[in-house]
Design an enzyme around this catalytic site. Structure first.
Site, PDB file in Angstrom:
ATOM      1  N   ASP A  33      -5.846   8.658  10.024  1.00  0.00           N
ATOM      2  CA  ASP A  33      -4.513   8.385  10.709  1.00  0.00           C
ATOM      3  C   ASP A  33      -4.040   8.325  12.367  1.00  0.00           C
ATOM      4  O   ASP A  33      -4.518  10.046  11.715  1.00  0.00           O
ATOM      5  CB  ASP A  33      -3.018   8.422   9.505  1.00  0.00           C
ATOM      6  N   GLU A  82       1.241  -1.048   0.201  1.00  0.00           N
ATOM      7  CA  GLU A  82      -0.039  -0.189   0.328  1.00  0.00           C
ATOM      8  C   GLU A  82       0.622   1.653  -0.042  1.00  0.00           C
ATOM      9  O   GLU A  82       1.594   1.317   0.880  1.00  0.00           O
ATOM     10  CB  GLU A  82      -0.716   0.240   1.486  1.00  0.00           C
TER      11      GLU A  82
END
Ligand code: PLP
Lengths: 403, 264
Positions: free
Chosen positions: B61, B50
């Site tokens: 995140d 990824e």
């Protein structure tokens, strides 16, 4: 006339192409729960009664409308009226949606409310509502803003809230929103995110607007009672856009009423020196919603600045983006210096010290009033009082005003 | 749909093997490190990559990837670097690469233009954590044309109908988020989602990989019993913090080795 505006947003949270719910999927379920809970209380008489009671007996509503005759005379044109949201408990319009949001959170069985704050006004209002309704309260605030707005930090702490410094990114409002989202994502079941303006994912822009719409509802009646007419112009400052939506909402169907949203052009219209998201931004997606946004050519939000901390956000409520595109509201700018002039002018000729945010709306009224006939009426949403700003203004600008 | 990605998944499934995917922020720790890191991960036996496109406000995140994204942006990373990285990797490796980006950078770049470039330079799919299922129509018209898979995130608190909707919309695998929260939680105890994983095993028609907070050989051993694979992000990013530029190949291999072989 059947209302084309009152049905917005649609069930997905869109105002035209703006709004929506662009969030990591972990949040979808709770946002849907909030939407459903909100739909229920929206038509629930006992909720509305409780909120009305608090508006009246706690926050001091209705706030009056004042005809600023001296200011009008000095401008030499249109008549300027002020909707006095500065007289609310905690000193700004923010208490209107905080009482609504905390009441809703309580009904949903949440234990804690959290929020971001820039100038600290939303944080103080939320901490106040949380103290009143016995909820825990965490406020996320950029450490740069904490230093600039330390009296509000102290206020929040006295009220029992925890103020959590945000040291990431630009260390101001945008990053405080990021930090609040991060905390919310970690525990969406026990926490209620009481966002501070008509921004964020659906249902926040709708819900905060509805809780703020008391401002326009009152103003529409009061103004007609005072003058026998509707105001010709409405003027409000636009940060996220809650005080402006609160005032505008009740007049959207009144085609003859012209509306102006005032954005801060700060030091200049150069990148990083203003926060005029609608005037200079482009559509984009940030913090869970689509709207006009100040961004670089890679889609990262730009640095923003305004002398008024409550206005420096690189995006804006999605309904404003819609109202701009359909040209129902015109968005204009006022710079730091004009706002400071208005701050002193209103203080000295009417004895009302406005918040620096609200001073932007006053400044725009002072600009257009002289160009209009004496029979024209301007109604400003005086969204807050300037107590929080006095030290900063005097230190930075005092000597030009004899201080 | 992307053939290479499907083949890699099918090949592993056929022999009952477990998929290992690693996340790396493009342009981190240094602007030019990324192709080398990807090539080393490939050699070390990682199944796919990824590749995170740094964004200043990454809502899904945690602190580790936030910081890496900021470092990459400060390094001068531009979206166009993504395609340069792909170009360089593709001269030596066909490891599937999924581009991970928040919606706004792609939206601003132009969705079709971005997908076209991704296709030209050899990306295999996309993960967009803030793209709701309801808005997938922004992308789906172009996916076949550019041979890309769009991967959807499935959170542990998803109601049943959501789970099925995500499964139906998926074309390759489902990305299962291990807990409600942002990436990189360190003390996430996987045992809590065991019942959820067991449900998924029964109800999903697609393979599923679990990501968020996975950082040890132990975690992997646990998930290998219930899922088709894992995605590791923050643990690797954090590990790279301490790695000097010339050590990257060796250290990358060591990281993967430590994850995949039982502790001595
Ligand atoms: C007094 C006052 N007015 C206006 C604003 C701007 O917010 P909004 O645009 O949501 O009304 C703030 C924000 O802190 C404020 O404190």
């Amino acid at each position: 006339m059947s209302s084309s505006f009152s049905r917005l947003p649609d069930t997905q949270g869109y105002f035209g192409e703006y709004g929506g719910r662009y969030v990591p999927p972990q949040l979808e379920k709770v946002l849907q729960e909030i939407t459903e809970a909100y739909e229920k209380i929206r038509n629930d008489e006992s909720f509305q009664k409780e909120l009305d009671y608090l508006y009246k007996q706690y926050a001091g509503r209705p706030s009056p409308i004042f005809h600023a005759k001296t200011l009008s005379e000095r401008c030499g044109g249109a008549q300027i009226y002020l909707k006095r949201e500065d007289l609310n408990h905690t000193g700004a319009h923010k208490i209107n949606h905080c009482l609504g949001e905390v009441l809703l959170a309580k009904r949903m069985g949440k234990k804690k409310v959290i929020a971001e704050t820039g100038a600290g006004q939303h944080g103080v209002a939320l901490a106040t509502a949380a103290a009143l309704l016995n909820m825990e309260c965490d406020i996320y605030m950029g450490d740069i803003d904490m230093e600039k707005e330390h009296p509000n930090v102290t206020r929040m702490r006295i009220l029992g809230a925890k103020v959590i410094p945000v040291v990431r990114g630009t260390r101001t409002l945008k990053d405080a929103v990021d930090a609040a989202f991060e905390a919310y994502l970690a525990d969406p079941e026990t926490i209620f995110y009481a966002i501070g303006s008509v921004v964020g994912p659906h249902p926040f822009p709708m819900m905060v607007r509805d809780f703020q719409s008391i401002v326009g509802k009152e103003a529409r009646e009061q103004f007609q009672e005072m003058t026998g007419k509707l105001p010709d112009y409405l003027i409000a400052c636009v940060g996220g856009g809650s005080n402006a939506m609160g005032l505008f909402n009740a007049f959207l169907e009144d085609k003859e009423v012209r509306m102006y949203g005032v954005e801060p052009s700060g030091l200049s219209l150069n990148e990083g020196e203003h926060a005029a998201s609608l005037t200079l931004g482009k559509p984009g997606v940030m913090h869970g919603f689509k709207s006009y946004m100040l961004q670089d050519e890679e889609g990262n939000p730009l640095r923003v600045y305004s002398v008024a901390s409550g206005l420096d956000y690189p995006s804006v409520g999605p309904q404003h983006s819609f109202l701009k595109d359909i040209k129902r509201v015109e968005y204009v700018t006022v710079n730091d210096q004009e706002a400071i002039d208005a701050f002193f002018e209103l203080s000295r000729v009417e004895g009302i010290i406005p918040a620096l945010e609200s001073a932007h709306a006053v400044a725009y009224a002072m600009k257009v009033a002289p160009t209009l006939p004496k029979t024209t009426t301007l109604l400003i949403n005086l969204s807050g009082r300037g107590d929080k700003d006095i030290e900063f203004v005097v230190n930075k600008y005092g000597k030009n005003y004899g201080l | 749909m992307n053939k290479t990605l499907h083949e890699v998944i099918a090949r592993k499934k056929a022999v009952g093997d477990f998929l290992l995917s690693l996340y790396i922020t493009a342009g981190y720790p240094h602007l030019k490190d990324t192709p080398q890191i990807i090539l080393e991960l490939d050699k070390a036996g990682v199944d796919f990559i990824e590749l995170g496109i740094p964004f200043s406000d990454p809502l899904a995140d945690g602190p580790v990837i936030q910081k890496a994204s900021q470092i990459a942006l400060n390094n001068g990373f531009r979206i166009s670097h993504t395609f340069e990285i792909l170009k360089e990797v593709r001269q030596q490796s066909s490891i599937p690469i999924l581009l991970m980006s928040y919606l706004n950078p792609i939206y601003h770049y132009g969705i079709e233009t971005f997908l076209n470039q991704a296709h030209i330079w050899g990306a295999n799919g996309l993960i967009i954590p803030d793209l709701p299922l309801e808005e997938r129509g922004l992308f789906t018209p172009f996916l076949d044309k550019y041979a890309l898979d769009l991967i959807y995130l499935l959170p542990p608190n998803a109601p049943d109908e959501r789970l099925h909707a995500i499964d139906d919309a998926s074309t390759s695998f489902v990305y299962v988020v291990a807990y409600a929260g942002v990436t990189g939680r360190e003390n996430s105890d996987p045992i809590h989602i065991l019942p959820f994983l067991q449900t998924l095993k029964k109800s999903l028609t697609h393979p599923f990989l679990v990501g968020f907070g996975i950082h040890s050989h132990q975690d992997i051993a646990f998930y290998s019993r219930y899922a088709d694979g894992v995605i590791i992000g923050s643990a690797f990013i954090k590990y790279l913090e301490k790695v000097t530029e010339k050590n990257i190949p060796k250290k990358t291999r060591e990281f993967v080795h430590a994850l995949t072989s039982p502790p001595a």
